[in-house]
Enzyme design. Structure first.
Site, PDB file in Angstrom:
ATOM      1  N   CYS A 473      20.456  -8.290 -16.016  1.00 31.61           N
ATOM      2  CA  CYS A 473      19.788  -8.301 -14.714  1.00 31.61           C
ATOM      3  C   CYS A 473      18.330  -7.990 -14.970  1.00 31.61           C
ATOM      4  O   CYS A 473      17.793  -8.327 -16.027  1.00 31.61           O
ATOM      5  CB  CYS A 473      20.459  -7.316 -13.746  1.00 31.61           C
ATOM      6  N   ALA A 474      17.656  -7.326 -14.041  1.00 29.88           N
ATOM      7  CA  ALA A 474      16.214  -7.109 -14.195  1.00 29.88           C
ATOM      8  C   ALA A 474      15.889  -6.195 -15.359  1.00 29.88           C
ATOM      9  O   ALA A 474      14.892  -6.385 -16.046  1.00 29.88           O
ATOM     10  CB  ALA A 474      15.623  -6.545 -12.911  1.00 29.88           C
TER      11      ALA A 474
END
Length: 533
Positions: A473-474
């Site tokens: 993810c981020a």
């Protein structure tokens, strides 16, 4: 289930990462078109206005095409092989689904309580996707279709057909199956979604009428669920739709910025739903208080090293809105501190809402400035004065509460911890390089810092043979391992430069930071190389 959830959470971030830049572009161009700020330079017939309009139209791309972006982005993280082809398949099937829905409603719209002659938007429940007038299922519809396509792709893309049917293998076969799956799905959606739209309209009224408590509870859940990755399911319907307002708070707020900028009414009167996008304040004011408390409680001889750790992590949170590097610094050491953080974040948001503060404030300082403070300051400066007064007050509250708990509970935050009976060290670049030299993968001859970190992380995960799949993810590397007992200690991961680890059986999340896409790419490269040997 945890493996599926963490992979889905990583997939959600693929398109979401585009929104920050696009929001800044649109916010700045709206600022350039505001005569109350720019004066005569904002003349619609002037060159600056026209140039900013051109730039703004480019910035609107991701907001106007969100469903398509999610339809394309999901397979990047969820497709096991041939991700590029899976993206194409997902787009084509999503468009097919919308053509089916459009045709069904054109023929029998009245039976499904939908007026296809109505204009798109508003209360009609209709939208336009790639020129197709269809039911507005927002990103929920595109995510559903995309996940179905990814499932079919993973199962049938590599299926060998008889030679005379060879032309239908691969993507064509996936499209063939998906085509006939979409037809009944389109009928189901046209029947169910208008009912859901009615329910969402009621939910909007309930949440807005719940006022301060609703805002506080929402913000608490958005923070508290971060360790599980389930916070995506809390904020996504609010920020990107369809809950609260059509298209989500993010798009709706930007679309109405000029209207809010020119109005003397309070922002809370203009957009009460904006209370559900105040969670970014904890990233600015709360994180600052936490960092100061960790620094203040560190041992005297370690304060300089702790400052070197905290300053970049704090700036990342305050400026960019990415909080995981600092939150995971204390999450695994003391979950109680994280719950306190989530509670204070909820109380801060509720307090701000009670004092009339609303807006699109889910990110860091850059997003807040371009989408709130700068374009709206002329008529709403007092709102932001109150925001900063409350925010800085909570910085102090965070500081004193965290400092008290750290000392009272003897929490081993950076600069205070003990490991194996000796003082634990905060790993420096020198330690990182020394660890690399002694790693079992040193023969792989890494050529850059990302490769160095990837090798150390891979070793800490038990080696390439212990990896089932990898996504991100981020800020997190999300990994499914075969044997969790082979995964090394948190200290080993921190030696690689990671900020922490989340362990849920064989589902492992390694908090890398904003460089996680580059690290993931190199981890996958090393796994492929190891499997080929």
């Amino acid at each position: 289930m945890m493996k599926a959830v963490q992979r889905f959470g990583g997939a959600m971030y693929v398109p979401v990462m585009l929104f920050s830049f696009a929001g800044i572009v649109v916010g700045l161009t709206i600022l350039l078109q505001n005569p109350q700020i720019m004066g005569n330079l904002a003349d619609p017939d002037g060159l600056l206005y026209k140039f900013s309009y051109i730039i703004q139209e480019g910035g609107w791309t991701v907001f106007r095409q969100m469903p398509i972006l999610f339809a394309i982005g999901i397979p990047i993280a969820l497709a096991k092989t041939a991700q590029a082809r899976a993206c194409m398949e997902s787009l084509v099937v999503y468009l097919t689904f919308n053509y089916f829905v459009s045709a069904i409603l054109t023929l029998w719209g009245n039976k499904f309580r939908v007026d296809m002659n109505a204009d798109i938007g508003g209360v009609s429940g209709l939208t336009e996707i790639a020129g197709i007038k269809t039911l507005d299922t927002s990103i929920i519809g595109s995510i559903l279709v995309s996940c179905i396509v990814v499932y079919i792709h993973n199962r049938y893309f590599d299926k060998k057909l008889p030679d005379f049917l060879g032309i239908f293998q691969g993507s064509t076969y996936v499209f063939f199956i998906s085509f006939f799956v979409m037809l009944p799905l389109a009928f189901i959606v046209t029947f169910i979604w208008p009912i859901i739209q009615g329910g969402i309209a009621s939910l909007q009224g309930i949440l807005v009428s719940s006022g301060v408590f609703g805002v506080g509870l929402y913000t608490f859940l958005e923070r508290a669920l971060i360790p599980t990755g389930l916070h995506h399911f809390v904020y996504t319907p609010f920020i990107y739709g369809p809950a609260i307002v059509n298209g989500g708070i993010n798009t709706y707020w930007i679309e109405h910025l000029n209207q809010y900028a020119s109005s003397a009414l309070s922002l809370k009167e203009l957009f009460p739903q904006g209370g559900f996008a105040l969670h970014g304040n904890s990233k600015i004011f709360g994180v600052l208080g936490i960092a100061l408390a960790i620094y203040a409680t560190a041992k005297r001889e370690k304060k300089k090293v702790v400052a070197g750790l905290l300053i970049p992590a704090t700036l990342t949170a305050v400026v960019a809105g990415i909080t995981e590097p600092i939150e995971f610094t204390f999450l695994f050491i003391s979950p109680l501190l994280f719950i306190v953080h989530a509670l204070l974040a909820g109380i801060m948001a509720a307090t701000m809402y009670a004092f009339g503060i609303v807006g699109n404030m889910g990110g860091g300082m850059i997003e807040m400035a371009t989408q709130n403070w700068i374009p709206l300051f002329h008529n709403h400066w007092m709102t932001y004065v109150k925001q900063w007064m409350i925010g800085l007050s909570f910085t102090a509250i965070y500081f004193f509460i965290f400092r008290y708990l750290i000392v009272k509970l003897n929490v081993a935050t950076p600069g205070r911890e003990k490991e194996n009976g000796t003082d634990a060290k905060l790993y420096t670049k020198k330690d990182y390089k020394a660890q690399k030299q002694h790693g079992s993968n040193k023969d792989a001859a890494p050529t850059d810092a990302y490769s160095n970190q990837a090798l150390l992380v891979l070793e800490a995960l038990g080696g390439a043979d212990n990896i089932l799949d990898v996504s991100n993810c981020a800020t997190r590397l999300r990994v499914s391992v075969i044997d969790e007992t082979k995964v090394q200690t948190d200290a080993d991961f921190r030696a690689s430069g990671a900020h922490g680890v989340v362990r849920k059986g064989t589902a492992i999340q390694v908090i890398i930071g904003l460089s996680v896409p580059q690290v993931r790419e190199r981890v996958e490269r090393f796994i492929t190389k190891a499997n080929a040997q």
